[in-house]
Enzyme design. Structure first.
Site, short mmCIF file in Angstrom:
data_model
loop_
_atom_site.label_atom_id
_atom_site.label_comp_id
_atom_site.label_asym_id
_atom_site.label_seq_id
_atom_site.Cartn_x
_atom_site.Cartn_y
_atom_site.Cartn_z
N LYS A 240 0.84 -1.20 0.00
CA LYS A 240 0.00 0.00 0.00
C LYS A 240 0.88 1.25 0.00
O LYS A 240 1.90 1.30 0.68
CB LYS A 240 -0.91 -0.01 1.23
CG LYS A 240 -1.90 1.15 1.30
CD LYS A 240 -2.71 1.07 2.58
CE LYS A 240 -3.75 2.18 2.66
NZ LYS A 240 -4.52 2.14 3.93
N SER A 316 -9.30 1.83 3.10
CA SER A 316 -8.47 2.56 2.15
C SER A 316 -7.41 1.70 1.45
O SER A 316 -6.78 2.15 0.50
CB SER A 316 -7.78 3.73 2.85
OG SER A 316 -6.95 3.27 3.91
N SER A 340 -9.45 -0.65 7.36
CA SER A 340 -8.93 -0.38 6.01
C SER A 340 -8.21 -1.55 5.35
O SER A 340 -7.90 -1.49 4.17
CB SER A 340 -7.98 0.82 6.04
OG SER A 340 -8.69 1.98 6.40
#
Length: 638
Positions: A240, A316, A340
């Site tokens: 990420k 996210s 997330s």
């Protein structure tokens, strides 16, 4: 669009009324008129957590219309105008923050960081790791904890669909059926294809072909010499874009943050994977600054769900979930600040593991929400999440406190069926506060788990869940606002419109409200400790809704959809706010074929038990797993 227009007309009238009052010095009296009475919370010791409790279950009371396109731009401008403070005050009041946090009477002292003293829970069927072991050594021991390839799913049926696992890659490499270099080339071609019309999957913010091939060539040479570092050697891992990983900048999903904060080294979790020979393939897309739940990023495109490209991947850690679901990587790293990791994992039909707060070092992760955000793992299978967990867990020796470090236990998965006297706590009102498809699917999965293993389901009451969500939102908002404070104003024009609104809302909370939110954190932790004194895990759905449609008006501006957002994070908060380990595992699909996940929340440091139970659940559901519409087979024979 009509509803949003009426909403803004309503706001416009309020603003002009407030301006008039400002001119005649009556604005304070206006605030007094709107002031809501706060809740007086009774003592923790007086709250009944049993199934016969009369505690009221408060459903999410989100009062905010969905906004995207020109509407979100107008809303942003209003927030930044002289009327912004009044609008923020009304939003907080209408969404019950004033009632349940700001003006509330909470007797508990504040708890600012959800760190837990190590407690040995005497977990069953485990292997205890020496904290001095290297990451490759930990991975080697994790392999001994896996079921053999000859073992069948617990219900005796074969899977209809399986993603390639870490052991599949290792087996293919050692047999020389395929090389890491060949897999890397297929990966690059697949990502290139997926990023163009008509798919535009939005998997990555950044990937470097030359660097990927360099790592793959080095791994291929090691296999040719018969000297792979570990089973992770040559395995593709995505990261990420909130986690430092050379040679890439860390953008946090923005167009500017990497210019203010340089990436000079790998994050600790990335270093540990690299030491195992893993190929780091790039930085996955994410919701800008982690400030949303959809994964729609106006700068880098929407991360799309491989089961339906017209639907969200969740956020996210959207890109990380999506690449694992689509078969591009068996594992990926994410950061979980409000579900997330787990929430997009559930929406995309993969496993999401968030360990105990402090289990994985946070060095090299953007400091956006340091008391709730934690590195987590997205994986195609529970077994792969276990291998990755073994590789990256454990504190840095120089960071060890004076007290004994937390032991790392790995579950012996072939012995999962031997676990006895397991108790799963379930709060019916909370469990059922989701779509019918999710409620029926998760209830059915839990019933099968009980039937197969005989583990007990204990009815409990978990009070003030919505109140905790508000306290968590206030906390994560305040921390993000503080992290961005030094350059928020000068970089505001470079924010996506939805993130721009979010950071403006984040600025609305006072120090007094932050402290009261931490009082709620302490209060909730006491409730959970009481539940865990009688149960091993708490079970719930992972999300309240499945992946919803991506609307065109959100692609260039992002969107604000707090109603769907609250439903998506409904079951996530305790893991982050209280620092508890949690895992989600796929258990089925809704009527449209969209994935559904079941969540298990565990005691601090009891990841081994969580992984045991997730493996049991996976074994039961394995035969019903479905292939996503977008899937890349990187180990294909031809």
């Amino acid at each position: 669009m009509y509803i949003e227009f009426i909403y803004f007309i309503y706001i416009y009238i309020y603003f002009h009324f407030s301006v008039h009052l400002l001119k005649i010095n009556k604005f304070p009296r206006l605030m007094d008129f709107f002031k809501s009475k706060g809740v007086v919370y009774k003592s923790v010791t007086d709250v009944n957590l049993g199934p016969d409790s009369t505690e009221f279950y408060l459903q999410a009371n989100v009062k905010a219309p969905r906004m995207a396109g020109i509407v979100v731009k107008i809303f942003s401008w209003l927030l930044e105008s002289i009327f912004g403070n009044f609008l923020l005050y009304m939003l907080k009041r209408n969404n019950l923050i004033h009632k349940h946090i700001t003006n509330a009477d909470i007797e508990e002292s504040p708890l600012y960081v959800p760190s837990h003293q190590f407690e040995d829970h005497k977990e069953q069927e485990i292997k205890c790791l020496d904290s001095a072991l290297t990451s490759p050594e930990k991975v080697h021991l994790a392999i001994d904890c896996l079921p053999t390839t000859l073992e069948k799913p617990i219900n005796g049926t074969k899977a209809s669909f399986n993603r390639w696992t870490i052991m599949d890659y290792f087996g293919a490499y050692t047999s020389q059926d395929i090389t890491p270099n060949m897999v890397a080339e297929r990966f690059i071609a697949s990502v290139n294809e997926s990023s163009k019309p008509p798919l535009q999957m939005g998997f990555f913010i950044n990937y470097n072909v030359e660097d990927i091939l360099k790592q793959a060539n080095e791994s291929t040479l090691r296999y040719q010499k018969g000297e792979p570092i570990s089973v992770l050697d040559g395995v593709l891992v995505a990261v990420k874009d909130e986690i430092d990983c050379l040679p890439y900048p860390t953008t946090g999903g923005t167009k500017w943050l990497h210019k203010q904060r340089s990436c000079t080294d790998d994050a600790c979790c990335v270093k540990r994977l690299r030491l195992c020979g893993a190929i780091l393939v790039g930085k996955t897309n994410m919701h800008e600054l982690g400030a949303g739940t959809s994964g729609i990023n106006p700068h880098y495109g929407a991360s799309r769900n491989p089961y339906d490209v017209n639907r969200i991947a969740g956020g996210s850690s959207s890109g990380s979930a999506s690449v694992v679901s689509a078969g591009l990587c068996p594992i990926a790293l994410g950061v979980d600040g409000g579900g997330s990791v787990r929430m997009p994992a559930a929406l995309c039909g993969v496993v999401g593991l968030k360990p105990t707060f402090g289990r994985i070092p946070h060095d090299g992760v953007l400091p956006l929400n340091w008391t709730v955000g934690m590195v987590g793992i997205l994986a195609g299978t529970v077994e792969d999440s276990l291998i990755a967990y073994a590789a990256i867990s454990g504190q840095i020796p120089s960071h060890q406190p004076s007290s004994l470090p937390a032991k790392i236990n790995l579950p012996l998965l072939p012995l999962t069926k031997s676990l006895s006297d397991i108790k799963l706590a379930k709060y019916d009102k909370w469990f059922d506060d989701c779509s019918d498809d999710i409620r029926i699917c998760c209830s059915h999965a839990l019933s099968k788990l009980h039937g197969q293993y005989g583990w007990k389901i204990e009815d409990v009451t978990l009070p003030e869940i919505e109140e905790m969500r508000l306290a968590h939102y206030l906390t994560i908002a305040s921390e993000c606002h503080t992290a961005l404070d030094s350059f928020r104003n000068k970089k505001l024009a470079e924010f996506g419109w939805d993130a721009r609104v979010a950071v403006n809302i984040y600025s609305a909370f006072s120090s007094m409200e932050y402290i009261k939110a931490q009082k709620m954190r302490n209060r909730q932790l006491q409730f959970y400790k009481k539940i865990f004194s009688k149960a091993d895990v708490i079970v719930s759905p992972m999300t309240g809704v499945t992946a919803y449609q991506i609307q065109n008006d959100a692609l260039k501006t992002g969107e604000l959809d707090y109603v769907n957002g609250a439903a998506l994070i409904r079951y996530s908060i305790a893991g982050n706010f209280l620092g508890l380990p949690a895992v989600t595992v796929p258990v089925g699909y809704d009527k449209l074929g969209l994935p559904i996940g079941l969540q298990l929340i565990g005691k601090p440091w009891a990841e081994a038990t969580l992984i045991h139970l997730a493996f049991a659940m996976q074994s039961i559901c394995l035969s019903e797993y479905r292939k996503p519409a977008i899937f890349y087979d990187l180990l294909r024979k031809n």
